[in-house]
Design a protein around this motif. Structure first.
Motif, PDB file in Angstrom:
ATOM      1  N   SER A  33       0.793  -1.227   0.000  1.00 53.61           N
ATOM      2  CA  SER A  33       0.000   0.000   0.000  1.00 53.61           C
ATOM      3  C   SER A  33       0.826   1.279   0.000  1.00 53.61           C
ATOM      4  N   ILE A  34       2.123   1.214  -0.234  1.00 53.12           N
ATOM      5  CA  ILE A  34       2.963   2.408  -0.168  1.00 53.12           C
ATOM      6  C   ILE A  34       2.768   3.255  -1.422  1.00 53.12           C
ATOM      7  N   ALA A  35       2.321   4.496  -1.223  1.00 49.38           N
ATOM      8  CA  ALA A  35       2.094   5.425  -2.332  1.00 49.38           C
ATOM      9  C   ALA A  35       3.346   6.228  -2.657  1.00 49.38           C
ATOM     10  N   GLY A  36       4.225   6.426  -1.674  1.00 47.59           N
ATOM     11  CA  GLY A  36       5.447   7.189  -1.918  1.00 47.59           C
ATOM     12  C   GLY A  36       6.395   7.121  -0.743  1.00 47.59           C
ATOM     13  N   THR A  50      10.622  13.232  -2.918  1.00 49.28           N
ATOM     14  CA  THR A  50       9.622  12.176  -2.790  1.00 49.28           C
ATOM     15  C   THR A  50       9.768  11.243  -3.980  1.00 49.28           C
ATOM     16  N   ALA A  52       8.482   7.576  -6.032  1.00 53.22           N
ATOM     17  CA  ALA A  52       7.267   6.800  -6.302  1.00 53.22           C
ATOM     18  C   ALA A  52       7.135   5.659  -5.304  1.00 53.22           C
ATOM     19  N   GLY A  53       5.918   5.258  -5.045  1.00 52.02           N
ATOM     20  CA  GLY A  53       5.637   4.173  -4.116  1.00 52.02           C
ATOM     21  C   GLY A  53       5.934   2.817  -4.704  1.00 52.02           C
ATOM     22  N   THR A  76       4.591   6.789   2.909  1.00 52.74           N
ATOM     23  CA  THR A  76       3.203   7.211   3.016  1.00 52.74           C
ATOM     24  C   THR A  76       2.351   6.198   2.268  1.00 52.74           C
ATOM     25  N   ASP A  77       1.280   5.727   2.916  1.00 52.98           N
ATOM     26  CA  ASP A  77       0.441   4.727   2.263  1.00 52.98           C
ATOM     27  C   ASP A  77      -0.646   5.386   1.418  1.00 52.98           C
ATOM     28  N   ASP A  78      -1.448   4.573   0.761  1.00 57.75           N
ATOM     29  CA  ASP A  78      -2.473   5.095  -0.144  1.00 57.75           C
ATOM     30  C   ASP A  78      -3.622   5.782   0.589  1.00 57.75           C
ATOM     31  N   GLN A  79      -3.604   5.766   1.919  1.00 62.59           N
ATOM     32  CA  GLN A  79      -4.606   6.487   2.703  1.00 62.59           C
ATOM     33  C   GLN A  79      -4.027   7.756   3.333  1.00 62.59           C
ATOM     34  N   THR A  82       1.495   8.139   7.426  1.00 61.33           N
ATOM     35  CA  THR A  82       2.945   8.168   7.306  1.00 61.33           C
ATOM     36  C   THR A  82       3.603   7.263   8.350  1.00 61.33           C
TER      37      THR A  82
END
Length: 155
Positions: A33-36, A50, A52-53, A76-79, A82
């Motif tokens: 679920s890591i967005a970045g 920053t 990419a996830g 940082t996850d997709d929600q 952090t």
């Protein structure tokens, strides 16, 4: 896997350091679920970016000025939650100290730890580099506080 509080996690390997570059390798939560990732290098050549996830990343930072650095990585996850920061210290540039001695003395001086079968070998403190039998000699170069690497010989 996210922490019990629902926040993501990030784990980083020991930085791979050369004379003017560092490579960071980190992995985020196992659930994908890591967005970045936010990477901050504090030191003579600071960086704040920053990336990419994804499940993990490896990034090389080249052309760094000599000196002491701290690398801090957060995920940082997709929600939008952090992680706690993962950090490490390293030094760019010529080694501050290089010592050739018996592996017994490296262990006694906290530059190495006894390791291996029946603790009859030595491993460099911080890097874990295999130095061989305790009764052998080896050269160690200091790359940061408590971090030593095996080198062919001292200058």
């Amino acid at each position: 896997m996210p922490k019990d509080d629902g926040r993501p996690t990030v784990r980083c390997q020991e930085p791979a350091v050369s004379e003017s570059s560092v490579t960071l390798s980190c992995a985020g939560s196992d659930d994908g679920s890591i967005a970045g990732y936010r990477v901050v290098l504090a030191g003579p050549s600071p960086t704040d970016e920053t990336l990419a996830g994804g499940p993990n990343f490896t990034k090389r930072y080249a052309g760094l000025a000599a000196g002491d650095y701290t690398a801090t990585v957060t995920a940082t996850d997709d929600q939008g939650k952090t992680s706690d920061p993962a950090g490490s210290r390293f030094r760019i540039g010529p080694p501050t100290v290089c010592i050739t001695d018996s592996n017994w003395q490296h262990v006694a001086s906290d530059r190495a730890d006894a390791c291996g079968w029946f603790w009859l070998s030595a491993c460099a403190a911080g890097s874990g580099d295999d130095l061989g039998a305790l009764w052998s000699r080896s050269s160690l170069s200091q790359r940061g506080p408590g971090h030593w690497i095996r080198v062919e010989r001292c200058p």
